[in-house]
Design a protein around this motif. Structure first.
Motif, PDB file in Angstrom:
ATOM      1  N   TYR A   8      10.464  12.160   1.516  1.00  9.56           N
ATOM      2  CA  TYR A   8      10.122  10.740   1.449  1.00  9.56           C
ATOM      3  C   TYR A   8      11.285   9.884   1.952  1.00  9.56           C
ATOM      4  O   TYR A   8      11.078   8.907   2.678  1.00  9.56           O
ATOM      5  N   GLN A   9      12.499  10.284   1.593  1.00 12.35           N
ATOM      6  CA  GLN A   9      13.663   9.545   2.093  1.00 12.35           C
ATOM      7  C   GLN A   9      13.727   9.617   3.612  1.00 12.35           C
ATOM      8  O   GLN A   9      13.997   8.630   4.288  1.00 12.35           O
ATOM      9  N   ARG A  10      13.471  10.801   4.121  1.00 12.89           N
ATOM     10  CA  ARG A  10      13.487  10.982   5.569  1.00 12.89           C
ATOM     11  C   ARG A  10      12.373  10.164   6.226  1.00 12.89           C
ATOM     12  O   ARG A  10      12.578   9.538   7.258  1.00 12.89           O
ATOM     13  N   PHE A  11      11.213  10.164   5.601  1.00 17.71           N
ATOM     14  CA  PHE A  11      10.074   9.409   6.125  1.00 17.71           C
ATOM     15  C   PHE A  11      10.430   7.925   6.222  1.00 17.71           C
ATOM     16  O   PHE A  11      10.207   7.281   7.251  1.00 17.71           O
ATOM     17  N   CYS A  12      11.026   7.398   5.160  1.00 16.60           N
ATOM     18  CA  CYS A  12      11.398   5.980   5.155  1.00 16.60           C
ATOM     19  C   CYS A  12      12.461   5.698   6.203  1.00 16.60           C
ATOM     20  O   CYS A  12      12.484   4.630   6.809  1.00 16.60           O
ATOM     21  N   GLN A  13      13.343   6.670   6.397  1.00 10.62           N
ATOM     22  CA  GLN A  13      14.396   6.489   7.386  1.00 10.62           C
ATOM     23  C   GLN A  13      13.814   6.424   8.797  1.00 10.62           C
ATOM     24  O   GLN A  13      14.221   5.593   9.606  1.00 10.62           O
ATOM     25  N   LEU A  14      12.842   7.289   9.064  1.00  7.70           N
ATOM     26  CA  LEU A  14      12.244   7.289  10.399  1.00  7.70           C
ATOM     27  C   LEU A  14      11.308   6.100  10.591  1.00  7.70           C
ATOM     28  O   LEU A  14      11.202   5.554  11.685  1.00  7.70           O
ATOM     29  N   ASP A  15      10.649   5.700   9.519  1.00  5.31           N
ATOM     30  CA  ASP A  15       9.741   4.552   9.579  1.00  5.31           C
ATOM     31  C   ASP A  15      10.583   3.280   9.488  1.00  5.31           C
ATOM     32  O   ASP A  15      10.644   2.621   8.468  1.00  5.31           O
ATOM     33  N   ARG A  16      11.227   2.957  10.591  1.00  3.85           N
ATOM     34  CA  ARG A  16      12.265   1.934  10.562  1.00  3.85           C
ATOM     35  C   ARG A  16      11.729   0.561  10.171  1.00  3.85           C
ATOM     36  O   ARG A  16      12.403  -0.213   9.532  1.00  3.85           O
ATOM     37  N   ALA A  50       9.229  -0.002   8.222  1.00 10.07           N
ATOM     38  CA  ALA A  50       8.527   0.080   6.940  1.00 10.07           C
ATOM     39  C   ALA A  50       7.051  -0.284   7.059  1.00 10.07           C
ATOM     40  O   ALA A  50       6.540  -1.126   6.331  1.00 10.07           O
ATOM     41  N   LYS A  51       6.376   0.364   8.001  1.00 10.88           N
ATOM     42  CA  LYS A  51       4.960   0.074   8.190  1.00 10.88           C
ATOM     43  C   LYS A  51       4.098   1.029   7.370  1.00 10.88           C
ATOM     44  O   LYS A  51       2.898   0.857   7.291  1.00 10.88           O
ATOM     45  N   PHE A  81       2.413   9.059   4.614  1.00 12.87           N
ATOM     46  CA  PHE A  81       3.319  10.047   4.036  1.00 12.87           C
ATOM     47  C   PHE A  81       2.606  11.321   3.580  1.00 12.87           C
ATOM     48  O   PHE A  81       3.080  12.426   3.817  1.00 12.87           O
ATOM     49  N   LYS A  82       1.423  11.146   2.981  1.00 10.98           N
ATOM     50  CA  LYS A  82       0.705  12.319   2.484  1.00 10.98           C
ATOM     51  C   LYS A  82       0.375  13.290   3.625  1.00 10.98           C
ATOM     52  O   LYS A  82       0.577  14.500   3.515  1.00 10.98           O
ATOM     53  N   ASP A  83      -0.134  12.738   4.710  1.00 10.61           N
ATOM     54  CA  ASP A  83      -0.514  13.599   5.835  1.00 10.61           C
ATOM     55  C   ASP A  83       0.702  14.146   6.568  1.00 10.61           C
ATOM     56  O   ASP A  83       0.672  15.237   7.129  1.00 10.61           O
TER      57      ASP A  83
END
Lengths: 175, 375
Positions: free
Chosen positions: A33-41, A43-44, A76-78
């Motif tokens: 999740y941290q990585r996901f938020c980092q890549l989703d710059r 925050a969409k 995130f789930k997918d």
């Protein structure tokens, strides 16, 4: 400065865990999740193709364009479900299923000669000619008992890969 | 085998200045086909490539270089919390206004002397330059004071002489301020918008700083020429270059641009290591403006850092500029305790060139063709 992990409740984690068949532990999901938020710059709530390509190691991958079609815009789930095939706990069938989906770009559940040829084109680029690719592919298909016209299904894939150790594991860094 | 050769030359032509990532990456691709007879299974098995891609999605060394790492919160504890609250009141209520005042006084003194000197001493260039140098050092001191900079300088102070270039690792624009308060360096820097840009084009111009725009290829040539002229001049301020070309979070070093190492001059490495005990000095220019970054520093207790002036290095006989750059990067990384990664920092602004993918494709194609011949 917000702590990303604090935004996931236990319910969220359980939901995600179920969605990926318990292939990731709680810690791994928090990490992802941290990585996901980092890549989703921006925050969409999803990672766009452009954001995936901002990782040079990914952009350099010969199959990146093909994979982008599968991961572009995932929530995130997918996103976790996609990555679960790379978990050490995932079954061989699960991993083969992902490989199958990479080949099956139109999603009709069967793979034609041309589908395989296209992946080969991604992998070899300008370093093999179309004739060479067709020659190689016809030859190995024939040896395995298929023809140019035959369609491969997921079951065929599972049979072809058999039990020969498929090494497809990615360790989720936990810090 | 005509096509591969053509492709190679065409792609290497348009990025002459780019460091060549292949020169740094360990050779050998992970896409390896087993030797011997090629079976359908081997051809269909794309798992190594997929694993690489998933690995990069999950974690990659490039993004790590530019990740702000906030220090672990230690204050969420019943005993320490009231103390921490006092700290916040002191930092924001007392320290911050005092620092703003200090900075304002600094600017008043600076401008009050700089403008007259700049206008009145038009004729006497030498004297004017000398005074202006001192004034720039002075304002930098005020800046450092405004974050209670606790800077420890190790090693001999830089001297002023022609044919030497200083190179340092880059964490934030404050690197420059910290170095400038000791020695009036002429720096090569990205052109910034807003008030920083205004300072760049007016005041810092007088210490001989050179500005460029990262995205303009033409700027690059002009900078290279200006740089060469500047290094040769005897009375010029020593040149300071941040060869990484971008701010890195002070845990890693990205590849050095080779420009600074091709000038036929002595390269003096400077290593800068920030102590993150009070504040993370990494300027994440994507997330915050420089003004916000300065505010963050000014509301912290102190900025603690170590600066090492390291032994000057020269190009060894038979050494290419890239090898030289790598050697200097090694020296700096060891001293400052930074990890080296084989990435070009400019990848923050652009995509990697197709060359890297072609290399992987080539090794795949070769292994397939080889096993086809073996029969």
């Amino acid at each position: 400065m917000g702590n990303a992990s604090s935004m996931l409740t236990q319910y969220d984690i359980e939901e995600v865990k179920q969605h990926c068949d318990n292939l990731f532990s709680q810690q791994e999901i928090v990490s992802l999740y941290q990585r996901f938020c980092q890549l989703d710059r921006n925050a969409k709530g999803f990672i766009s193709a452009d954001e995936f390509l901002s990782v040079p190691e990914f952009a350099m991958n010969p199959l990146s364009q093909r994979l982008l079609k599968m991961v572009d815009g995932l929530n995130f789930k997918d996103f976790v479900a996609f990555l679960s095939a790379f978990s050490a706990k995932a079954s061989v069938e699960h991993k083969i299923g992902l490989i199958f989906r990479v080949y099956d770009s139109d999603g009709n559940g069967k793979i034609s000669f041309n589908d395989i040829l296209e992946v080969l084109r991604d992998l070899s680029g300008a370093f093999m000619s179309d004739e060479e690719r067709e020659k190689v592919l016809s030859k190995v298909l024939k040896e395995a008992g298929y023809t140019r016209e035959s369609y491969l299904t997921l079951d065929d894939f599972i049979k072809v890969f058999g039990n020969s150790g498929l090494k497809m594991e990615v360790e989720i860094p936990i810090d | 085998m005509d096509t591969p050769g053509n492709l190679k030359t065409s792609s290497s032509e348009f990025d002459l200045d780019r460091p060549n990532i292949e020169d740094y990456l360990p050779s050998g691709s992970s896409i390896q086909e087993p030797h011997g007879k090629l079976r359908l299974r081997d051809l269909l098995d794309i798992s190594p490539t997929l694993t690489e891609a998933a690995g990069a999605i999950v974690d990659d060394s490039f993004t790590r270089c530019f990740k702000s790492n906030p220090p672990e919160p230690w204050n969420w504890n019943v005993y320490l919390f009231p103390l921490w609250c006092c700290g916040v009141v002191i930092r924001y209520g007392i320290l911050f206004p005092v620092r703003v005042l200090v900075l304002a006084i600094g600017w008043i003194i600076f401008l009050a002397s700089y403008i007259p000197v700049h206008i009145l001493l038009k004729g006497q260039d030498k004297l004017r330059k000398k005074i202006e140098r001192c004034l720039v050092e002075l304002i930098c001191m005020f800046f450092v004071a405004s974050w209670t900079g606790v800077v420890k300088y190790h090693g001999p102070r830089p001297s002023m002489r022609p044919k030497q270039v200083f190179v340092a690792n880059h964490t934030s624009m404050i690197d420059f301020i910290i170095l400038e308060q000791m020695t009036p360096f002429a720096v090569i820097m990205q052109k910034h918008p807003g008030w920083v840009g205004l300072l760049q084009s007016t005041i810092l111009e007088s210490v001989g700083c050179i500005w460029f725009n990262r995205s303009e290829a033409k700027d690059r040539e002009i900078v290279a020429k200006k740089l060469r002229d500047h290094v040769r001049g005897a009375d010029n301020n020593p040149v300071l270059i941040f060869p990484e070309g971008t701010c890195v979070n002070n845990h890693y070093t990205v590849m050095f641009k080779k420009g600074a190492f091709e000038l036929d001059s002595t390269v003096c490495p400077i290593a800068i290591k920030y102590n993150k005990i009070f504040v993370d000095a990494f300027w994440n220019s994507r997330k915050q403006s420089f003004t916000m970054h300065l505010l963050q520093l000014m509301t912290s207790w102190a900025v603690v850092c170590d600066v090492w002036y390291l032994e000057p290095q020269n190009l060894r006989p038979g050494e290419t500029p890239i090898e030289f750059a790598e050697r200097v990067r090694d020296i700096i990384s060891v001293r400052a305790g930074l990890k080296k990664v084989p990435w070009d920092g400019y990848l923050k602004y652009s995509r990697p060139s197709p060359k890297h993918r072609e290399r992987k494709q080539q090794s795949f194609a070769e292994s397939v063709l080889r096993s086809l011949e073996e029969k």
